[in-house]
Write an enzyme that holds these catalytic residues in place. Structure first.
Site, PDB file in Angstrom:
ATOM      1  N   LYS A 215      42.960 -17.133 -65.600  1.00  0.00           N
ATOM      2  CA  LYS A 215      43.957 -17.733 -64.700  1.00  0.00           C
ATOM      3  C   LYS A 215      45.373 -17.253 -65.033  1.00  0.00           C
ATOM      4  CE  LYS A 215      46.182 -20.226 -61.909  1.00  0.00           C
ATOM      5  NZ  LYS A 215      46.128 -20.002 -60.472  1.00  0.00           N
ATOM      6  N   CYS A 269      53.838 -21.386 -59.918  1.00  0.00           N
ATOM      7  CA  CYS A 269      52.754 -20.716 -60.643  1.00  0.00           C
ATOM      8  C   CYS A 269      53.223 -19.419 -61.293  1.00  0.00           C
ATOM      9  CB  CYS A 269      51.615 -20.393 -59.681  1.00  0.00           C
ATOM     10  SG  CYS A 269      51.121 -21.817 -58.729  1.00  0.00           S
TER      11      CYS A 269
HETATM   12  N1  SAJ Z   1      56.810 -12.162 -54.136  1.00  0.00           N
HETATM   13  C1  SAJ Z   1      57.652 -11.067 -54.068  1.00  0.00           C
HETATM   14  N2  SAJ Z   1      57.130  -9.855 -53.713  1.00  0.00           N
HETATM   15  C2  SAJ Z   1      55.812  -9.696 -53.402  1.00  0.00           C
HETATM   16  C3  SAJ Z   1      54.948 -10.811 -53.486  1.00  0.00           C
HETATM   17  C4  SAJ Z   1      55.475 -12.046 -53.856  1.00  0.00           C
HETATM   18  O1  SAJ Z   1      58.864 -11.161 -54.321  1.00  0.00           O
HETATM   19  O2  SAJ Z   1      55.430  -8.580 -53.061  1.00  0.00           O
HETATM   20  C5  SAJ Z   1      57.366 -13.459 -54.538  1.00  0.00           C
HETATM   21  C6  SAJ Z   1      57.277 -14.519 -53.444  1.00  0.00           C
HETATM   22  O3  SAJ Z   1      58.344 -14.394 -52.551  1.00  0.00           O
HETATM   23  C7  SAJ Z   1      57.326 -15.779 -54.263  1.00  0.00           C
HETATM   24  C8  SAJ Z   1      56.570 -15.402 -55.538  1.00  0.00           C
HETATM   25  O4  SAJ Z   1      56.567 -13.992 -55.579  1.00  0.00           O
HETATM   26  O5  SAJ Z   1      58.644 -16.118 -54.615  1.00  0.00           O
HETATM   27  C9  SAJ Z   1      55.155 -15.905 -55.609  1.00  0.00           C
HETATM   28  O6  SAJ Z   1      54.512 -15.803 -54.345  1.00  0.00           O
HETATM   29  P1  SAJ Z   1      53.005 -15.318 -54.177  1.00  0.00           P
HETATM   30  O7  SAJ Z   1      52.691 -15.359 -52.740  1.00  0.00           O
HETATM   31  O8  SAJ Z   1      52.791 -14.043 -54.876  1.00  0.00           O
HETATM   32  O9  SAJ Z   1      52.136 -16.369 -55.006  1.00  0.00           O
HETATM   33  P2  SAJ Z   1      52.063 -17.984 -55.059  1.00  0.00           P
HETATM   34  O10 SAJ Z   1      52.951 -18.453 -56.163  1.00  0.00           O
HETATM   35  O11 SAJ Z   1      52.224 -18.601 -53.734  1.00  0.00           O
HETATM   36  O12 SAJ Z   1      50.521 -18.177 -55.494  1.00  0.00           O
HETATM   37  C10 SAJ Z   1      50.080 -17.539 -56.682  1.00  0.00           C
HETATM   38  C11 SAJ Z   1      48.802 -16.732 -56.337  1.00  0.00           C
HETATM   39  N3  SAJ Z   1      48.452 -15.892 -57.474  1.00  0.00           N
HETATM   40  C12 SAJ Z   1      48.216 -14.570 -57.317  1.00  0.00           C
HETATM   41  O13 SAJ Z   1      48.329 -13.984 -56.267  1.00  0.00           O
HETATM   42  C13 SAJ Z   1      47.788 -13.836 -58.534  1.00  0.00           C
HETATM   43  C14 SAJ Z   1      47.662 -17.704 -56.009  1.00  0.00           C
HETATM   44  O14 SAJ Z   1      46.457 -17.008 -55.794  1.00  0.00           O
HETATM   45  C15 SAJ Z   1      47.500 -18.725 -57.139  1.00  0.00           C
HETATM   46  O15 SAJ Z   1      46.455 -19.652 -56.858  1.00  0.00           O
HETATM   47  C16 SAJ Z   1      48.796 -19.483 -57.276  1.00  0.00           C
HETATM   48  O16 SAJ Z   1      49.823 -18.546 -57.652  1.00  0.00           O
HETATM   49  C17 SAJ Z   1      48.605 -20.539 -58.356  1.00  0.00           C
HETATM   50  O17 SAJ Z   1      48.434 -21.722 -57.984  1.00  0.00           O
HETATM   51  O18 SAJ Z   1      48.533 -20.196 -59.533  1.00  0.00           O
END
Ligand code: SAJ
Length: 425
Positions: A215, A269
């Site tokens: 995780k 997360c």
């Molecule tokens: N972000 C960027 N650039 C990108 C992708 C994301 O700047 O190319 C930023 C987003 O804007 C945001 C942050 O990263 O601020 C996180 O967003 P996210 O969509 O990547 O992830 P979360 O936090 O919504 O959900 C994550 C997911 N983990 C992964 O993709 C490895 C999800 O599957 C998990 O279940 C969740 O964390 C969790 O609960 O741990």
């Protein structure tokens, strides 16, 4: 006890993971008792409403509460399965706090019987599942949790991390593969049988410590990859090259897949979990720690850039588009956009307006400086500087002519002309 014998589940923690999980299981015919220590949440869920925004969740919760399959409670109820989905926040000095998990474990101990299945879904430091087993063993010396000669334990305990993406939770709860780490192989098998009642993805058995690390690894991996994109965006600014062109063209290489830069990384997360790894192995986790620093530093960098524009054009108003931590959600937790706008609000107060269609009111820390919540039309009509902080769909659709000739600082690259890199020579 066979899986067909599972008819009731008690879910501890009715947050972003616990509530959708509870509703999904209730919709599949299990009797689900949701437990939360917050009386407002218990009251809201108890009358079939929800306290978070998540696609399709409101209708599902309403249906399950009406049918009587989902009920809400302040304390655990007897059940065949207990799922712990409570928060594991960071302390001020970035150490994981597992108190909620441990008190949830102690609270279910009196209800555990021979054959009970206890599952932890909260993100946890390595070794937490073993600590939960020890806490239950202390509270219930009548039960055999210590396994000798390969015998089955009285209670099955497993770690099974959630991995669903906010905004797609109900769909991903069913479709995603699950990794299931039992305290023993008996525990893994028992928990796998349970998840297979409602998961279409593969349920893969492993050990508890491995599942805990998996995780943390998933979110640290994403954080590190976003850090690469964010660092690249700052390098490209220095060398005066368009980062979006660079990424678009580099990603045409068959083995390159760069993520998108932004104003930093938010959410509860990805901006949090890598610190669990740093805490566990401070000298080895150098790249993971640096990635956190790069992503946190990106918000400072974006603030500095907007600040310079505000100083250069003192007669212009600023419109900030978006506050949530990512697109198309209503969640402000750890949002870099909030951090940036708070600093701008302090500095420039009423010169700033914010467009955020997903929330009703601006956070107090922003509103108290005289910042106004505006509609997209109002903000674009009056602003000389527009900062795009979140890539909401509503913003991406704005045609060029409506941007009113303003100076645009687009941290998300949504107002970029698609296919521009191919013509940019
Ligand atoms: N972000 C960027 N650039 C990108 C992708 C994301 O700047 O190319 C930023 C987003 O804007 C945001 C942050 O990263 O601020 C996180 O967003 P996210 O969509 O990547 O992830 P979360 O936090 O919504 O959900 C994550 C997911 N983990 C992964 O993709 C490895 C999800 O599957 C998990 O279940 C969740 O964390 C969790 O609960 O741990």
């Amino acid at each position: 006890m066979k899986n067909q014998d599972i008819s009731s589940v008690c879910v501890l923690g009715l947050g972003y993971i616990g509530l959708p999980t509870a509703a999904l299981m209730a919709s599949r015919g299990l009797r689900v008792m949701g437990v939360d220590t917050n009386p407002e949440i218990v009251e809201t869920v108890g009358r079939g409403s929800i306290h978070i925004t998540e696609a399709d969740l409101d209708g599902l919760v309403q249906k399950c509460v009406r049918s009587g399959m989902l009920t809400a409670h302040m304390a655990p109820e007897p059940a065949d399965v207990f799922i712990i989905a409570v928060p594991t926040p960071l302390s001020g000095n970035r150490r994981p706090i597992v108190d909620h998990v441990m008190s949830a474990a102690r609270s279910i101990a009196p209800h555990i019987v021979r054959g009970s299945l206890v599952i932890i879904e909260s993100t946890c430091p390595i070794g937490t599942t073993e600590k939960v087993r020890d806490a239950i063993a202390r509270a219930r010396p009548d039960l055999n949790l210590e396994i000798e000669n390969g015998a089955e334990p009285d209670v099955y305990i497993a770690y099974c991390p959630e991995r669903v993406l906010p905004g797609r939770i109900l769909m991903e709860l069913v479709q995603n593969d699950r990794c299931i780490g039992g305290i023993t192989a008996f525990c893994s098998a028992r928990a796998r049988g349970f998840y297979e009642l409602f998961v279409n993805g593969r349920c893969i058995e492993t050990q508890a410590r491995t599942a805990e690390m998996v995780k943390l690894t998933e979110n640290a991996y994403r954080d590190t990859n976003i850090a690469f994109a964010n660092e690249l965006s700052m390098i490209c600014d220095d060398v005066d090259v368009d980062v979006w062109d660079v990424i678009e063209l580099a990603n045409r290489h068959p083995r390159v897949s760069i993520l998108r830069p932004g104003p930093g990384v938010g959410g509860h997360c990805i901006a949090v979990d890598p610190w669990f790894i740093v805490d566990a192995a401070p000298s080895a986790a150098r790249l993971i720690r640096t990635s956190r620093d790069v992503n946190d530093g990106k918000a400072d960098y974006v603030f500095d850039r907007i600040n310079l524009l505000m100083e250069d054009y003192p007669e212009y108003r600023l419109a900030c588009l978006g506050l949530t931590f990512k697109a198309n959600v209503d969640d402000l937790r750890e949002s870099p956009a909030v951090e940036i706008v708070e600093r701008l609000a302090k500095e420039y107060g009423p010169r700033v307006s914010v467009v955020e269609p997903h929330i009703k009111q601006l956070p107090v820390n922003i509103a108290r400086f005289g910042v106004r919540k505006a509609t997209l039309d109002e903000a674009l009509g009056e602003a000389g500087i527009v900062a795009v902080l979140v890539d909401h769909e509503a913003f991406a659709r704005v045609p060029t002519e409506r941007r009113n000739g303003a100076i645009i600082y687009d941290t998300r690259g949504i107002w970029r002309d698609p296919g521009r890199s191919a013509r940019n020579h």
